[in-house]
Design an enzyme around this catalytic site. Structure first.
Site, PDB file in Angstrom:
ATOM      1  N   ASP A   1       0.852  -1.201   0.000  1.00  0.00           N
ATOM      2  CA  ASP A   1       0.000   0.000   0.000  1.00  0.00           C
ATOM      3  C   ASP A   1       0.884   1.247   0.000  1.00  0.00           C
ATOM      4  OD1 ASP A   1       1.112   0.201   2.503  1.00  0.00           O
ATOM      5  OD2 ASP A   1      -0.782   0.302   3.586  1.00  0.00           O
TER       6      ASP A   1
ATOM      7  N   ASP B   1       1.430   4.585   2.337  1.00  0.00           N
ATOM      8  CA  ASP B   1       1.093   5.188   3.630  1.00  0.00           C
ATOM      9  C   ASP B   1       1.476   6.663   3.591  1.00  0.00           C
ATOM     10  OD1 ASP B   1       0.467   2.588   5.032  1.00  0.00           O
ATOM     11  OD2 ASP B   1       2.553   2.210   4.492  1.00  0.00           O
TER      12      ASP B   1
ATOM     13  N   ASP C   1      -3.359   4.621   2.588  1.00  0.00           N
ATOM     14  CA  ASP C   1      -3.751   5.064   3.939  1.00  0.00           C
ATOM     15  C   ASP C   1      -3.389   6.539   4.083  1.00  0.00           C
ATOM     16  OD1 ASP C   1      -4.574   2.535   4.554  1.00  0.00           O
ATOM     17  OD2 ASP C   1      -2.795   1.996   5.716  1.00  0.00           O
TER      18      ASP C   1
END
Ligand code: DCP
Ligand code: MG
Length: 410
Positions: free
Chosen positions: A208, A210, A334
């Site tokens: 992902d 961040d 995120d």
């Protein structure tokens, strides 16, 4: 080649946070094997399995920071955190080049199926085991099932399975960061957006992106994420997102519960699936990527307060299929917002790794009687909060030698 100093540094340490753990290390063949044991224990899921998983992870961290390759059992005799089970595995690998136990686990139907299911966004080991016990073995089985009620996350997890299993590369992460910086200029000036997680530790790819976001004036970060999310939704750039409010209270820094219940923090955040147009990658990585917006806002965009967070979540009746000629891919992003006063602590927490965090928090507690989280540090003995404006200051408060981001890969 390890120097005497490297060896001495390793020998001196009790906690992973006291030594350097580079990304590329000397014992990958062993740590890959131990990671299978860790996953296997993690998937099994009991309290004891949790402790076993942690023990394998500690052993793996120890081998990762070792400044030389293990070539005989003599090398392992005095290694930190390596128990009998790990030693047996290492011995077999040294003798045969592989471990029968690891090969058996990797080829078992149970392990392969649980691994497949936990790869679904929103599906943890407990759910994966439940589905396995119901007789399901493939993603097709899950899609076709009429008895399973999938959560919104899981439906998207299946829909975007291949995209989310494809590692995000650094260029994609930078494009998203640079694009977000441009978007935030519409809302607030001077915001900083930093890529944290695996990328800041030097990894070339990750699962992902961040992003840690903050404003130099404490308090001015409030409300920005909500507006950003609204704007991104209007542009059809979020395939899914949840918006979590900040739930931090300073008093909770004193409470042991704060540390137990929250490996994750209480910052305002959005765990989202971003629709990354492939053209965006070129467009937003050619501009050099300043990490700070300095231009003044030319009239921020308005934010409708009644935006639902599930606008783009699949309805139960929607198909799982994606258009064949897509010009985009799905990426987990995120977004985390922290006030300036907690920035050093938030950065320390979001740089990670998870194991580094576990280790430094345990060290602070056991060795200094201090409680460390992504929000701050509380000295239990003198009963006071210890502010810090940077990670370096936190290391000083903790009497730890500075460890670079790329050496926190335990
Ligand atoms: N983190 C943590 N505890 C958690 C989740 C996250 O301490 N339960 C911290 C440490 C992680 C960082 O947040 O390094 C980012 O979380 P990721 O799960 O994204 O982990 P990485 O970025 O390290 O890995 P990847 O490269 O796979 O994304
Ligand atoms: Mg990450």
């Amino acid at each position: 080649i390890a120097t005497i100093e490297d060896e001495a540094e390793y020998q001196d340490t009790k906690y992973a946070c006291q030594r350097r753990t580079p990304l590329k290390h000397h014992n990958k063949i062993f740590t890959d094997a131990l990671e299978v044991l860790e996953k296997n224990a993690d998937y099994t899921g009991g309290d004891q399995d949790y402790s076993r998983a942690l023990a394998f992870r500690r052993a793996s961290a120890s081998l990762k920071s070792l400044p030389h390759t293990v070539t005989s059992m003599r090398d392992v005799a005095n290694l930190k955190d390596i128990g009998k089970h790990c030693k047996d595995v290492i011995r077999e690998i040294l003798e045969k080049g592989y471990s029968t136990e690891i090969e058996d686990i990797k080829s078992s139907e149970w392990f392969k199926t649980i691994q497949l299911f936990v790869g679904i966004y929103g599906c943890g080991p407990a759910t994966a085991r439940k589905w396995y016990n119901m007789g399901y073995r493939t993603l097709e089985d899950i899609k076709k099932s009429t008895t399973i009620h999938l959560t919104a996350d899981q439906r998207n997890g299946i829909r975007f399975y291949d995209d989310l299993q494809t590692p995000v590369i650094r260029r994609e992460a930078e494009a998203i960061r640079n694009f977000i910086i441009e978007e935030i200029k519409e809302i607030s000036n001077d915001f900083t957006v930093v890529i944290t997680g695996g990328f800041i530790r030097g990894k070339d790819s990750g699962h992902d992106v961040d992003l840690l976001m903050s404003h130099p004036d404490n308090g001015k970060e409030k409300g920005v994420l909500q507006k950003l999310i609204t704007n991104l939704k209007q542009k059809n750039l979020l395939l899914e997102c949840s918006l979590q409010a900040n739930t931090f209270h300073k008093e909770s820094l004193k409470s042991p519960k704060h540390y137990k219940s929250s490996m994750l923090d209480h910052f305002e955040k959005s765990l989202s699936i971003f629709r990354l147009e492939k053209s965006m990658v070129d467009k937003y990585t050619s501009c050099g990527g300043a990490s700070k917006t300095t231009e003044k806002v030319q009239g921020g965009k308005s934010c409708s307060s009644n935006t639902k967070s599930d606008d783009y979540i699949l309805k139960h009746t929607d198909s799982f299929d994606l258009p064949k000629d897509r010009t985009w891919r799905a990426v987990r992003v995120d977004f985390v917002v922290c006030p300036q006063s907690q920035y050093g602590y938030a950065l320390l927490g979001w740089v990670g790794s998870k194991m580094f965090n576990r280790s430094i928090r345990l060290y602070a507690d056991r060795e200094l009687g201090m409680m460390l989280s992504s929000h701050g540090l509380y000295d239990r003995i003198n009963q006071q909060y210890i502010p810090a404006s940077s990670e370096q200051e936190i290391f000083e408060h903790l009497k730890l030698t500075w460890i670079e981001h790329e050496d926190r890969n335990c």
